[in-house]
Design a protein around this motif. Structure first.
Motif, PDB file in Angstrom:
ATOM      1  N   PHE A  69       0.778   1.004   8.824  1.00 31.90           N
ATOM      2  CA  PHE A  69       0.481  -0.317   8.288  1.00 31.90           C
ATOM      3  C   PHE A  69       1.777  -1.054   7.938  1.00 31.90           C
ATOM      4  O   PHE A  69       1.917  -2.254   8.214  1.00 31.90           O
ATOM      5  CB  PHE A  69      -0.402  -0.157   7.049  1.00 31.90           C
TER       6      PHE A  69
ATOM      7  N   LYS B 103      -3.349   9.706   4.753  1.00 29.67           N
ATOM      8  CA  LYS B 103      -3.128   8.387   4.150  1.00 29.67           C
ATOM      9  C   LYS B 103      -1.677   7.958   4.278  1.00 29.67           C
ATOM     10  O   LYS B 103      -1.381   6.776   4.483  1.00 29.67           O
ATOM     11  CB  LYS B 103      -3.551   8.409   2.680  1.00 29.67           C
TER      12      LYS B 103
ATOM     13  N   PRO C 249       0.800  -1.234   0.000  1.00 30.37           N
ATOM     14  CA  PRO C 249       0.000   0.000   0.000  1.00 30.37           C
ATOM     15  C   PRO C 249       0.828   1.278   0.000  1.00 30.37           C
ATOM     16  O   PRO C 249       0.567   2.188  -0.799  1.00 30.37           O
ATOM     17  CB  PRO C 249      -0.838  -0.135   1.277  1.00 30.37           C
ATOM     18  N   ILE C 250       1.840   1.386   0.861  1.00 30.48           N
ATOM     19  CA  ILE C 250       2.608   2.627   0.920  1.00 30.48           C
ATOM     20  C   ILE C 250       3.528   2.772  -0.284  1.00 30.48           C
ATOM     21  O   ILE C 250       3.735   3.885  -0.795  1.00 30.48           O
ATOM     22  CB  ILE C 250       3.424   2.712   2.237  1.00 30.48           C
TER      23      ILE C 250
ATOM     24  N   PHE D 133       1.284   3.823  -3.040  1.00 29.83           N
ATOM     25  CA  PHE D 133       0.836   5.186  -2.745  1.00 29.83           C
ATOM     26  C   PHE D 133       1.911   6.211  -3.111  1.00 29.83           C
ATOM     27  O   PHE D 133       1.615   7.254  -3.709  1.00 29.83           O
ATOM     28  CB  PHE D 133       0.481   5.295  -1.266  1.00 29.83           C
TER      29      PHE D 133
ATOM     30  N   TRP E  65      -0.702   4.447   5.984  1.00 27.76           N
ATOM     31  CA  TRP E  65       0.052   3.381   5.307  1.00 27.76           C
ATOM     32  C   TRP E  65       1.403   3.149   5.954  1.00 27.76           C
ATOM     33  O   TRP E  65       1.917   2.029   5.946  1.00 27.76           O
ATOM     34  CB  TRP E  65       0.221   3.730   3.834  1.00 27.76           C
TER      35      TRP E  65
END
Length: 373
Positions: free
Chosen positions: A289, A282, A263-264, A267, A286
């Motif tokens: 996360f 966000k 995800p990161i 992103f 992330w």
């Protein structure tokens, strides 16, 4: 905005150009309690895993397993140090609410933390890819690894750390830049679609994504090869319980890293390529996360070991020769699957040979009747 020109214009250190403390920002997971619990849990988990790894390394007599334990030990040490270094700064900020401009006027602490975030972020991904390469060679090309020694395994692990450190050092050479990030508790590289900041953002994101892709590809090939061996005709002569155990642990490490880091990484790449405004909420989400990966990694080895599984599932018949025989239906299914892919030619030639033998067999002679009296 040209970051390199701003410090000259207003004498502002580079790490405070875009974000200057103090910040008026609040987030539910940006708190001293959350950070403290998270860091303590992660440090404890990695410490337990390291003790277990040391005991396992002292007892093991299998060469390939000792190499795997060296890499796994390097992963645990990296995760432990990453939580210790970055967690100390974050918790100190949440407890004291110090002013970065006063404590760190020349950006030394901010640069150090930014480098730590990049270094300890990339190391688990690079080590995961290195472990996948080692398992791929050990399972698919065992003779190519005959010259492998423990000192070489340690050297490979040091090279991984050196590579991650080289990438983390790039912003200090002008490729990218480290900046204070909201809510003011951490520093990271500037995620921007402009110039060298964009270049470093893509280097970081692509390096992580490539490591995950390499791990996935090589691990899948190793798993297929291992299934063929365990479910093939010679599974009774080639028992590889330790190979199966290591591959299960490596697959779980890969899955956890993929779920936590994709995800990161996506992103960051998407933000700089699209030129969109950075969404701080966000990014922080992330990042939290991704940091979970450092806590989950040690539990893979703590829990998913044969000795632990015996205690967790004592009703299973662990006395059989292979782990694959614990699941007869799965074994038979994979046996049929592998026979259709690699065994069809072998079986066909075998059947042809047997048929030929039957065709050339001499006719049976009738048994002579005993003489009548």
């Amino acid at each position: 905005m040209n970051a390199s020109a701003l410090p000259l214009a207003n004498n502002t250190p580079l790490c405070y150009v875009y974000n200057s403390p103090p910040f008026n920002y609040s987030h539910p997971i940006a708190s001293a309690r959350y950070s403290s619990i998270f860091v303590i849990l992660g440090l404890s988990s990695n410490l337990i895993a390291f003790i277990v790894l040391v005991k396992s390394f002292q007892r093991t007599q299998n060469r390939s397993r000792s190499f795997f334990l060296i890499f796994l030990g390097g992963l645990v040490v990296t995760d432990f140090m990453g939580l210790l270094v970055t967690g100390s700064v974050v918790i100190s900020f949440h407890v004291t609410h110090f002013n970065w401009r006063t404590v760190d006027p020349n950006c030394h602490l901010c640069n150090f933390m930014g480098m730590s975030m990049v270094f300890y972020g990339l190391c688990p991904l690079l080590l995961g890819a290195t472990m996948a390469v080692e398992r791929f060679i050990g399972i698919n090309c065992p003779f190519a690894r005959s010259n492998m020694t423990k000192s070489r395994a340690i050297s490979m692990m040091l090279m991984v750390w050196f590579s991650a450190g080289g990438i983390a050092f790039l912003p200090l050479t002008g490729i990218g830049s480290y900046h204070i990030q909201k809510p003011g508790s951490w520093c990271f590289f500037n995620i921007s679609p402009e110039g060298k900041d964009m270049a470093f953002s893509l280097i970081f994101a692509l390096a992580g994504l490539i490591c995950i892709a390499v791990s996935f590809l090589l691990n899948m090939i190793s798993v297929v090869t291992l299934i063929k061996v365990c479910c093939g005709q010679d599974r009774g002569q080639r028992r590889r319980d330790h190979e199966v155990e290591m591959m299960v642990q490596l697959i779980l490490i890969m899955v956890i890293a993929s779920i936590c880091w994709c995800p990161i990484l996506i992103f960051i790449a998407q933000t700089v390529l699209s030129g969109a405004h950075l969404r701080v909420g966000k990014l922080l989400l992330w990042l939290r996360f991704a940091s979970v990966n450092q806590t989950l990694d040690p539990w893979v080895y703590i829990l998913f070991r044969r000795a632990v599984l015996k205690k967790m599932f004592p009703r299973l018949n662990w006395s059989r020769g292979s782990i694959m025989t614990l699941y007869p239906s799965f074994r038979d299914t994979m046996r049929r699957f592998t026979s259709s892919s690699i065994g069809s030619s072998t079986l066909a030639s075998s059947e042809t040979g047997e048929t030929g033998k039957l065709n050339v067999m001499p006719p049976s002679t009738p048994k002579p009747q005993p003489p009548s009296p």
